[in-house]
Design an enzyme around this catalytic site. Structure first.
Site, mmCIF file in Angstrom:
data_model
loop_
_atom_site.group_PDB
_atom_site.id
_atom_site.type_symbol
_atom_site.label_atom_id
_atom_site.label_comp_id
_atom_site.label_asym_id
_atom_site.label_seq_id
_atom_site.Cartn_x
_atom_site.Cartn_y
_atom_site.Cartn_z
ATOM 1 C CB CYS A 181 -0.905 0.017 1.221
ATOM 2 S SG CYS A 181 -2.037 -1.356 1.189
ATOM 3 C CG ASP A 182 4.887 3.485 -0.323
ATOM 4 O OD1 ASP A 182 4.842 4.309 -1.269
ATOM 5 O OD2 ASP A 182 5.550 3.669 0.699
#
Ligand SMILES: *Cc1c(COP(=O)(O)O)cnc(C)c1O
Length: 376
Positions: free
Chosen positions: A324-325
């Site tokens: 989730c980056d």
């Protein structure tokens, strides 16, 4: 892909991603270096892949080791390398680590300034030092340019300082940039080195060694010259600048020793589009920048990615990792061709991943485990 890796992947199923390294390829690479540069000692750059099986193999073949920390020194010792076969090649060391390396028997250190010489003189007296000179890294796909090394005229002063402090001013080193596709770039560094040898000889200091560094490429998407071409071109440059008084030489291959020995098996987690009209697919894998593919930073290293559908029509995709980056995108500026028939759940093979993958993998970002590694 080697038959041994193919057979291993078929025999063992795994909820990947996983790296598989074939030791037969590492052995072939070692012999290719030894043959291409017969008068040069090989110091394997441990950081490329410190798997114990790889270090054991290379130690057994007679390789020496270039290390960057006390842990890497201990890993090389554990593989059976005696301390005379280990260099502490990082120019940035804590004095306490130099003292520990000295206690472990290491007597060969890299420096690029007087302050580092002073640390070594204090806690590793009488050791050999070599000074790293700046190298532009031009043309390299993974340049190591400004961080390490000093200007050639400063290198002469640094080595004079070492001599005055009771150390052995042993020689010079440089690194022409990792994944360096052009063997001719060694010429300029050797020219500068010869001038420093001459300068110091006039002051009564005889240097004896040149560390030619790493930079030897592995094949990704574009073809690269073979190690034989590197050997010939480097030898010609040594002859040109040193005549018949060629000093002792060493090389420190990392990528060129293990890159092509490894393959990562990964899986397609999701394929989607950003709008109904958008022709471009986003393909998300279970591997990304944080669990093994850090060298896709700035899209510098472009790995070959194979699928079972490579005969089909291809279309350009963005490829991204699972975390989730939003920096965890592998290829976007220059989209990557993947088959239109590729499906969620399909396995893909990422080639040339034996170097700079496992140790660049985070310990558990977003709960994703570090990259698994099998050495066969
Ligand atoms: C990383 C490194 C190497 C290995 O470089 P490759 O391009 O992977 O061969 C060699 N020497 C030093 C000092 C290094 O830091």
């Amino acid at each position: 892909m080697t038959d041994r890796i193919k057979e291993f992947l078929a025999r063992t199923k795994d909820d990947g991603p996983r790296l598989v390294v074939d030791l037969d390829v590492v052995r072939e690479n070692y012999f290719a270096f030894a043959k291409a540069l017969p008068d040069t000692r090989v110091f394997y750059a441990v950081k490329a892949n410190p798997a114990p099986e790889i270090l054991d193999l290379l130690a057994g073949l007679g390789s020496c080791f270039d290390t960057a920390s006390v842990t890497e020194i201990e890993q090389a010792l554990a593989a059976g390398a005696s301390p005379e076969r280990i260099s502490y090649g990082n120019t940035i060391k804590k004095e306490s680590d130099v003292a520990r390396a000295y206690a472990l028997g290491v007597r060969l250190y890299a420096v690029d300034c007087e302050a580092e010489v002073d640390k070594i003189a204090r806690v590793a007296p009488g050791s050999k030092v070599f000074c790293r000179i700046l190298c532009s890294g031009e043309g390299a796909e993974w340049p190591l340019s400004r961080k390490f090394g000093c200007a050639p005229d400063m290198a002469a002063r640094v080595l004079e300082h070492a001599h005055a402090k009771g150390l052995v001013a042993h020689g010079l080193s440089f690194h022409v940039g990792s994944q360096q596709p052009n063997p001719r770039v060694w010429d300029a560094a050797l020219k500068a080195s010869a001038a420093i040898f001459k300068d110091l000889a006039e002051r009564g200091i005889q240097l004896g060694m040149i560390n030619l560094g790493g930079g030897f490429p592995t094949r990704y998407l574009k073809p690269v010259p073979g190690v034989r071409a590197y050997g010939q071109t480097i030898f010609r440059a040594l002859r040109k600048h040193f005549g018949n008084r060629i000093p002792e030489t060493i090389i420190e291959p990392g990528r060129g020793m293990v890159g092509n020995a490894g393959i990562i098996e990964a899986e397609v987690v999701l394929i989607s589009r950003k709008s109904a009209e958008d022709p471009q697919r986003w393909v998300y894998l279970d591997i990304g920048k944080f669990n093994g593919l850090a060298e896709t930073m700035d899209e510098m290293i472009r790995y070959p990615i194979r699928t079972d559908y490579d005969e089909d029509v291809m279309s350009p995709c963005v490829i991204a990792g699972p975390t989730c980056d939003s920096v965890d995108v592998l290829y976007e500026k220059e989209p990557y061709l993947l088959p239109v028939s590729l499906e969620i759940g399909a396995k893909v093979l990422i080639e040339g991943t034996g170097a700079y993958t496992t140790t660049y993998s985070a310990v558990g970002f977003n709960g994703f485990p570090p990259l698994k590694s099998y050495v066969i």
